[in-house]
Design a protein around this motif. Sequence first.
Motif, mmCIF file in Angstrom:
data_model
loop_
_atom_site.group_PDB
_atom_site.id
_atom_site.type_symbol
_atom_site.label_atom_id
_atom_site.label_comp_id
_atom_site.label_asym_id
_atom_site.label_seq_id
_atom_site.Cartn_x
_atom_site.Cartn_y
_atom_site.Cartn_z
ATOM 1 N N LEU A 25 -5.943 -2.112 -4.783
ATOM 2 C CA LEU A 25 -5.814 -1.033 -5.759
ATOM 3 C C LEU A 25 -7.178 -0.391 -6.030
ATOM 4 O O LEU A 25 -7.285 0.846 -6.109
ATOM 5 C CB LEU A 25 -5.223 -1.579 -7.058
ATOM 6 C CG LEU A 25 -5.106 -0.571 -8.218
ATOM 7 C CD1 LEU A 25 -4.145 0.558 -7.856
ATOM 8 C CD2 LEU A 25 -4.673 -1.265 -9.506
ATOM 9 N N THR A 76 0.703 0.528 -14.771
ATOM 10 C CA THR A 76 0.383 -0.602 -13.890
ATOM 11 C C THR A 76 1.494 -1.646 -13.922
ATOM 12 O O THR A 76 1.732 -2.332 -12.918
ATOM 13 C CB THR A 76 -0.953 -1.259 -14.289
ATOM 14 O OG1 THR A 76 -0.925 -1.655 -15.668
ATOM 15 C CG2 THR A 76 -2.115 -0.310 -14.050
ATOM 16 N N SER A 107 -5.007 -5.132 -13.392
ATOM 17 C CA SER A 107 -5.127 -3.740 -12.931
ATOM 18 C C SER A 107 -5.473 -2.811 -14.089
ATOM 19 O O SER A 107 -6.340 -1.929 -13.961
ATOM 20 C CB SER A 107 -3.817 -3.294 -12.274
ATOM 21 O OG SER A 107 -3.495 -4.108 -11.159
ATOM 22 N N GLN A 165 -4.285 -8.058 -4.336
ATOM 23 C CA GLN A 165 -3.652 -6.802 -4.756
ATOM 24 C C GLN A 165 -4.611 -5.950 -5.585
ATOM 25 O O GLN A 165 -4.633 -4.718 -5.447
ATOM 26 C CB GLN A 165 -2.386 -7.094 -5.562
ATOM 27 C CG GLN A 165 -1.245 -7.647 -4.754
ATOM 28 C CD GLN A 165 0.042 -7.689 -5.561
ATOM 29 O OE1 GLN A 165 0.803 -6.733 -5.611
ATOM 30 N NE2 GLN A 165 0.288 -8.818 -6.203
ATOM 31 N N GLN A 177 0.782 -1.237 0.000
ATOM 32 C CA GLN A 177 0.000 0.000 0.000
ATOM 33 C C GLN A 177 0.817 1.292 0.000
ATOM 34 O O GLN A 177 0.431 2.247 -0.693
ATOM 35 C CB GLN A 177 -1.008 -0.013 1.153
ATOM 36 C CG GLN A 177 -2.146 -0.987 0.903
ATOM 37 C CD GLN A 177 -3.212 -0.948 1.965
ATOM 38 O OE1 GLN A 177 -4.109 -0.104 1.930
ATOM 39 N NE2 GLN A 177 -3.118 -1.874 2.920
ATOM 40 N N MET A 196 1.763 1.826 -3.518
ATOM 41 C CA MET A 196 0.561 2.008 -4.320
ATOM 42 C C MET A 196 0.009 3.429 -4.161
ATOM 43 O O MET A 196 -0.331 4.094 -5.151
ATOM 44 C CB MET A 196 -0.491 0.979 -3.900
ATOM 45 C CG MET A 196 -1.634 0.804 -4.857
ATOM 46 S SD MET A 196 -2.719 -0.533 -4.294
ATOM 47 C CE MET A 196 -1.749 -1.979 -4.708
#
Length: 459
Positions: A421, A190, A282, A417, A168, A171
């Motif tokens: 996101l 990504t 993603s 994950q 995180q 991210m």
Amino acid sequence: MEFSMGMWLALVLGGLPLLGLFFGWWNELWYVLPLKLQHLATTTGGELPPGHMGFPFLGEMLTFLYYFKILRRPDEFINAKRSKYGDGAGMYRSHLFGSPCIITCFPAVNKFVLQSLDTFILDWPTVDLLGRSSLVAVHGKPHARLRSYVTNAINQPDALRRVALFVQPRMVAVLQSWALKGRIKAYDETKKLTFENIGQLFLSLEPGPLLDTVDKKKLEAIFRSELEKRKNRKEVVTNDLMDGLMQIKDDDDEGDKLSDQEVIDNIVSLVVAGYVSTSLASMWAIYYLAKFPTVLEKLREENLAISQTKTGDFITSEDVSKMKYTNKVVEETIRMANIAQILFRLATKEAEYKGYKIPKGWHVILWVRYLHTNPENFDDPMCFNPDRWNEPAKPGTYQVFGGGLRICAGNMLVRFQLAILLHHLSTGYKWELLNPDAELIYLSHPRPVDGVDIAFNKI
């Protein structure tokens, strides 16, 4: 008697159709005719599934490329076979990727193949790229030993709690940098984000020049250097996946550890597999949420509610388990992304399914993409509809990560994950497709041709 130029030309032109016919049926004569004669002689066993083997060496690769690259309607490759040969058992003979094969595209026959581990072993055409001793290449006891460790290291609850803490910070920082840029290509961005997170999770490597490439040779050199450093440490520690692989032992009395090459092969294969699947999922999530604003609105509503109850800037694995609609968005994204469009197996012995023979030594190509895009399996399959997951999929129709004991070891890590996101995207940002009608390409993986070019800003 002398031949005039016209006569020679007539002979050549007249012979071309015969030559084309000969080459068009060469593979049928070479591969299929001996099996048919054997069947007639023994009167036992089934016949080959319907289909056509194509041209010498090329097989049906030109047809495959026509549907995937030129026409850009990949599902018509299977639809054409169903139209020409009928449904049968969902099996068709062909010659693809350099070898004779049986294509399977229905849930029941796919289940038969995936669960017959001794008969159909995993055999990717490009397995050398990932290493002959990697998890995707080994079988039997070595596979079970590696799979057990990897699954426990990245998919279990304790592992996912650690993942939530690791991914995180990076991210959040990356999403902020996207907003500062104002315009990004999600396909590129990504990939960078995912590779940096995977590098940290698996090898404790920080973002920087070492993680600027996924070239296999460079990765091998980087990982081998890192392995040598760790072998020279005085203390034995287990901080990441590489440490764990270095310490795996056999169950026998000798307790042999993995060789250096086995450690390297497995780290390379896991990094590449995790990087590809997570980054593409993603990218597609960003694309579909821009295309379907009502889905994004429901997603944002759920995640804003989660934000009000969390402590600090980050969510926990327990929070993710409560995000019911978010997890439906995850499943729908993965279904439509079709990251692994086909799976490869090799028949180690002759097998039979519903009266059809699968010869020893032939490849079996499980066309899992078709499971997810077939309206017989999913209503309006090309519509992004997370609410379809209010009910489970029909048995055998959802195989985005394969199936059986060979199901992708990191499937929960990808889902986890992506859910994290989606939380940070939906609660803090808005974005818009700059080319909403961009065409899609399907090789080597499906994606829009513009790389999902978007305007990206804070809410």
